[in-house]
Scaffold this active site. Structure first.
Site, mmCIF file in Angstrom:
data_model
loop_
_atom_site.group_PDB
_atom_site.id
_atom_site.type_symbol
_atom_site.label_atom_id
_atom_site.label_comp_id
_atom_site.label_asym_id
_atom_site.label_seq_id
_atom_site.Cartn_x
_atom_site.Cartn_y
_atom_site.Cartn_z
ATOM 1 N N THR A 270 0.823 -1.217 0.000
ATOM 2 C CA THR A 270 0.000 0.000 0.000
ATOM 3 C C THR A 270 0.850 1.258 0.000
ATOM 4 O OG1 THR A 270 -0.195 -0.246 2.403
ATOM 5 C CG2 THR A 270 -2.047 -1.038 1.047
ATOM 6 N N GLU B 146 -3.468 -5.519 -2.888
ATOM 7 C CA GLU B 146 -2.691 -4.560 -2.107
ATOM 8 C C GLU B 146 -2.404 -5.167 -0.737
ATOM 9 O OE1 GLU B 146 -1.414 -1.584 -2.661
ATOM 10 O OE2 GLU B 146 -2.376 -0.847 -4.496
#
Length: 229
Positions: A26, A89
């Site tokens: 992320t 992610e």
């Protein structure tokens, strides 16, 4: 595994069948900030799944739809990677915010999720890649601390070759041709070399072509790369 639904409005229709999985980190200070951005219509970014450090999994975009995670990218002849891939992610602050190892619970969830997606769409090991593989000039994630070897041991990614290695003696041009054949965009040669190192030789990422790197790449181009036992 049953993901928690947290829908993002940031998606559109696919133009290609699913043939890849792209792993990201992320790269933000905390999970909540990352999730909020991936669900913000003004940000125009998203992923299909987010895996938190405690192992919990959020589903932001249905796999049938095209999430916006890859950006300008290329892999094995495909330029619309978003259309061809499922994006995951993985919560980690990344290189700009204190890059750190991925916790065991998180890795376990990534392994399960990747296995399910791979089986569901019959994705080959060579098409399970990192963001840095598909966009070497722009991205470094999921980075050199990501445990690719754990995926490879379960046949969820290509292994780092370790057996019967032979140096083909390529010069820079030959190495870059082989790297392009393997799948990378080599428009920025240094970035492509470093992305390959980050993935397959993470202990030394210097952008230099050496014998070990040539041997690894040659072995990966063979039908059945062996390693990561």
């Amino acid at each position: 595994m049953k993901p928690i639904d947290a829908p993002s409005p940031n998606f559109d229709a696919r133009a290609l069948p699913i043939s890849m999985i792209v792993l990201h980190y992320t790269g933000m200070q905390d999970a909540q900030s990352a999730i909020e951005r991936l669900r913000d219509p003004e940000a125009k970014v998203s992923a299909h799944y987010v895996v938190d450090e405690d192992g919990s999994v959020l589903r932001l975009v249905d796999e049938a739809n095209r999430a916006w995670h890859a950006g300008k990218s290329h892999w094995r002849g495909v330029d619309d990677v978003n259309s061809a891939s499922v994006g995951i992610e993985i919560v980690n602050p990344g290189h700009d915010w204190g890059y750190r190892a991925f916790p065991d619970a998180q890795v376990a969830s990534v392994l399960r999720l990747v296995a399910e997606i791979k089986d569901r769409h019959e994705i080959t090991r060579g098409n399970i890649v990192g963001h840095s593989d598909i966009a070497p000039a722009r991205k470094r994630d999921p980075g050199e601390l990501f445990p690719w070897h754990e995926l490879a041991r379960r046949r969820l990614a290509l292994p780092r070759p370790t057996r019967n290695l032979v140096d083909p003696g390529w010069g820079e041009g030959g190495f870059l041709m082989a790297l392009e054949r393997f799948g990378y965009d080599v428009g920025d040669p240094m970035a492509a070399i470093m992305a390959f190192q980050r993935r397959f030789r993470p202990e030394l990422i210097d952008g230099e072509i050496d014998a070990e790197l040539r041997m690894i790449l040659l072995a990966l181009l063979l039908p059945k790369p062996q390693g990561d036992d």
